[in-house]
Motif scaffolding. Structure first.
Motif, PDB file in Angstrom:
ATOM      1  N   LEU A   1      88.777  82.537  39.671  1.00 53.67           N
ATOM      2  CA  LEU A   1      88.108  83.802  39.971  1.00 53.67           C
ATOM      3  C   LEU A   1      86.587  83.629  39.931  1.00 53.67           C
TER       4      LEU A   1
ATOM      5  N   VAL B   1      91.120  87.588  47.133  1.00 54.20           N
ATOM      6  CA  VAL B   1      89.871  87.555  46.375  1.00 54.20           C
ATOM      7  C   VAL B   1      89.013  86.339  46.716  1.00 54.20           C
TER       8      VAL B   1
ATOM      9  N   TYR C   1      90.422  90.658  33.120  1.00 57.82           N
ATOM     10  CA  TYR C   1      91.349  89.538  32.892  1.00 57.82           C
ATOM     11  C   TYR C   1      90.935  88.778  31.637  1.00 57.82           C
TER      12      TYR C   1
ATOM     13  N   SER D   1      97.341  85.165  43.874  1.00 59.43           N
ATOM     14  CA  SER D   1      95.863  85.149  43.902  1.00 59.43           C
ATOM     15  C   SER D   1      95.290  85.397  45.293  1.00 59.43           C
TER      16      SER D   1
ATOM     17  N   ALA E   1      89.806  83.312  46.108  1.00 61.47           N
ATOM     18  CA  ALA E   1      90.079  82.181  45.222  1.00 61.47           C
ATOM     19  C   ALA E   1      90.792  81.064  45.978  1.00 61.47           C
TER      20      ALA E   1
ATOM     21  N   ALA F   1      97.304  80.670  40.736  1.00 62.03           N
ATOM     22  CA  ALA F   1      98.379  81.650  40.949  1.00 62.03           C
ATOM     23  C   ALA F   1      99.093  81.997  39.646  1.00 62.03           C
TER      24      ALA F   1
ATOM     25  N   LEU G   1      98.375  85.532  33.854  1.00 63.93           N
ATOM     26  CA  LEU G   1      98.904  86.703  33.152  1.00 63.93           C
ATOM     27  C   LEU G   1      99.911  87.437  34.043  1.00 63.93           C
ATOM     28  N   GLY G   2      99.680  87.343  35.353  1.00 69.22           N
ATOM     29  CA  GLY G   2     100.596  87.984  36.298  1.00 69.22           C
ATOM     30  C   GLY G   2     102.024  87.489  36.147  1.00 69.22           C
TER      31      GLY G   2
ATOM     32  N   PHE H   1      99.324  89.879  44.099  1.00 67.67           N
ATOM     33  CA  PHE H   1      98.465  89.568  42.948  1.00 67.67           C
ATOM     34  C   PHE H   1      98.799  88.202  42.364  1.00 67.67           C
ATOM     35  N   THR H   2     100.083  87.928  42.259  1.00 63.09           N
ATOM     36  CA  THR H   2     100.509  86.723  41.562  1.00 63.09           C
ATOM     37  C   THR H   2     100.114  85.456  42.331  1.00 63.09           C
TER      38      THR H   2
HETATM   39  N1  PFF Z   1      97.390  85.129  40.130  1.00 59.32           N
HETATM   40  C1  PFF Z   1      96.881  85.449  38.828  1.00 59.32           C
HETATM   41  C2  PFF Z   1      98.017  85.880  37.935  1.00 59.32           C
HETATM   42  O1  PFF Z   1      99.144  85.991  38.404  1.00 59.32           O
HETATM   43  O2  PFF Z   1      97.759  86.108  36.763  1.00 59.32           O
HETATM   44  C3  PFF Z   1      95.843  86.523  38.889  1.00 59.32           C
HETATM   45  C4  PFF Z   1      94.734  86.173  39.817  1.00 59.32           C
HETATM   46  C5  PFF Z   1      94.045  84.982  39.640  1.00 59.32           C
HETATM   47  C6  PFF Z   1      94.431  86.969  40.868  1.00 59.32           C
HETATM   48  C7  PFF Z   1      93.069  84.591  40.506  1.00 59.32           C
HETATM   49  C8  PFF Z   1      93.464  86.616  41.751  1.00 59.32           C
HETATM   50  C9  PFF Z   1      92.786  85.410  41.563  1.00 59.32           C
HETATM   51  F1  PFF Z   1      91.874  85.054  42.378  1.00 59.32           F
END
Ligand code: PFF
Length: 455
Positions: A331, A238, A111, A235, A240, A25, A28-29, A232-233
């Motif tokens: 990912l 996807v 990413y 995760s 994951a 989680a 970069l987000g 997004f933050t």
């Molecule tokens: N959550 C990660 C972030 O905030 O940078 C981005 C991310 C990672 C999105 C892994 C989706 C994922 F499966």
């Protein structure tokens, strides 16, 4: 009764899961994107809405994803296959596993390139390239880097190799060990930066920027951006988190675990904001709403003006790379797990194959900033296009489908059983939110995001 894990590997204890999921989680987000979108949306009110979105949408969908993963005990593709078969759902729900797999590949391709920028900044910081520079010079340094195709490819390659190396090593040795080592380092680095920013930055102004709620600055788009970012933050969407859920011990409480992960993710984002904004405000002429450039162009000005700038700046970009690394691992893992499970690949070959495909795709992002910068489709470069496709269309779609699948297709008994909902007061609340709040909320992000983009 939970599914039997059989000889499927599980994490050593609940905390390994928590650390690994937090590693996914936090990335970069949190460190790059959250501060800049909070800055663009005027700070406080946006932060409040973002927190509400984490609570109302992020956490319920995350519980659903972890639950599916643990129930299925396979890679997301096979987990969806097993669960649709188990509950007699229509076959197309299996597509959810594929959808997540595809999004993960696309997201990782860019990413890795952006994480490569952070990698490239570590030696820059170390040699003192930013000492005493102004904002124009940092912008020049940043632009020069973007123009240098081979340098971007080099760092993108290094980052993909770092990611592949951990995934190759497998669940307990690779992922578990990485999480146990990386996450605490991340926290320690953040605390050091916070202390620095308390002593040397304009802490009071940074604090009031992030936490005083001026709703007049908040727009409808800002609310939607907060919702999308919450998604997004954490995760979500996807596979994951679903893949990590599959490695979770059967007796661990999913609810408590998810709450812990969401809390840690939020705390890291707020800590990153509190490390960044006081430094921004203490060095005049830096705009908090500078956008995506905030991290790479603006912050080095502050580091360059500090006595211990080389050290603090170097530490900061190491922190960004560490955070991005553990996200990238998550990912890549679902796809590798699937190839290893189904196609008779060993983990090494599976990792090599996928990492190569993703690396090649990432070259499109690299070239978007130099050789292909002029090639645009509907006004978007290759990178803009992949970013748009994943964050505006595919991620919300995937999350929406997960909420509908668990809330409406799966019999309530399945989730009640897996979440130990029999004697819990939280279960009915979660179930209600997942059915009646999440689908419309995510649906709005999707529809408005698309409308906004095409109008
Ligand atoms: N959550 C990660 C972030 O905030 O940078 C981005 C991310 C990672 C999105 C892994 C989706 C994922 F499966």
């Amino acid at each position: 009764m939970s599914s039997d894990a059989g000889n499927f590997p599980t994490w050593r204890g609940r905390w390994t899961f928590i650390l690994a999921a937090t590693g996914s989680a936090v990335g970069l987000g949190n460190i790059w994107k959250f501060p800049y979108i909070a800055g663009e949306n005027g700070g406080g009110a946006f932060v409040l809405v973002y927190l509400a979105c984490i609570l109302l949408v992020g956490i319920p969908v995350m519980v659903a994803e972890v639950m599916l993963g643990r129930r299925g005990r396979h890679s997301p593709v096979n987990t969806m296959r097993a669960i649709t078969a188990e509950v007699g759902a229509r076959g197309y729900w299996r597509g959810l596993g594929w959808l997540g797999w595809m999004i993960a590949m696309l997201v990782l391709s860019f990413y890795s390139v952006i994480a490569g920028w952070a990698l490239a900044y570590i030696p820059e910081m170390a040699i003192g390239a930013f000492q005493g520079v102004n904002a124009q010079s940092t912008k020049d340094i940043f632009d020069t880097m973007l123009q240098d195709r081979d340098r971007l490819i080099l760092w993108h390659t290094v980052f993909m190799l770092m990611t592949a190396a951990v995934v190759t090593a497998g669940v307990t040795r690779g992922l578990g060990a990485a999480a146990r080592v990386l996450m605490p380092i991340l926290f320690i680095l953040l605390v050091i930066l916070l202390v620095f920013s308390y002593w040397h930055g304009d802490f009071a102004r940074g604090f009031s920027f992030l936490f005083s709620f001026d709703f007049s600055k908040l727009t409808l788009r800002g609310v939607l951006e907060a919702l999308g970012h919450a998604f997004f933050t954490l995760s979500l969407g996807v596979g994951a988190i679903m893949a990590y859920g599959a490695y979770m011990p059967a007796d661990a409480s999913i609810g408590k675990t998810v709450l812990t992960v969401a809390l840690l993710d939020t705390v890291v984002a707020l800590m990153a904001g509190m490390a960044i904004f006081p430094i921004v405000f203490a060095h005049g002429g830096i705009d908090p709403g500078a956008g995506p450039a905030l991290l790479f162009v603006t912050l080095p000005v502050a580091f360059g003006a500090m006595e211990a700038g080389i050290l603090i700046g170097g530490l900061f970009f190491i922190l960004v790379v560490v955070a991005a690394w553990s996200s990238a691992i998550s990912l890549l893992e679902p796809g590798v797990a699937w190839l290893a499970e189904n196609r008779g690949f060993n983990r090494f070959t599976a990792t090599l194959l996928l990492a190569t495909v993703i690396w090649l795709l990432g070259l499109g992002t690299v070239l978007s900033f130099n050789d292909w910068a002029e090639y645009k489709f509907a006004g978007l470069t290759f990178f803009d296009g992949i970013d748009f496709l994943t964050s505006r269309i595919l991620l919300p779609l995937s999350g929406l489908l997960i909420a509908i699948f668990v809330g409406w297709v799966l019999a309530p008994d399945v989730s009640k059983d897996e979440l130990n909902g029999e004697n819990s007061v939280a279960w009915p609340l979660w179930y209600w939110v997942l059915r009646y709040v999440c689908p419309p909320a995510i649906g709005i992000v999707l529809v408005v995001g698309l409308y906004d983009s095409f109008s």
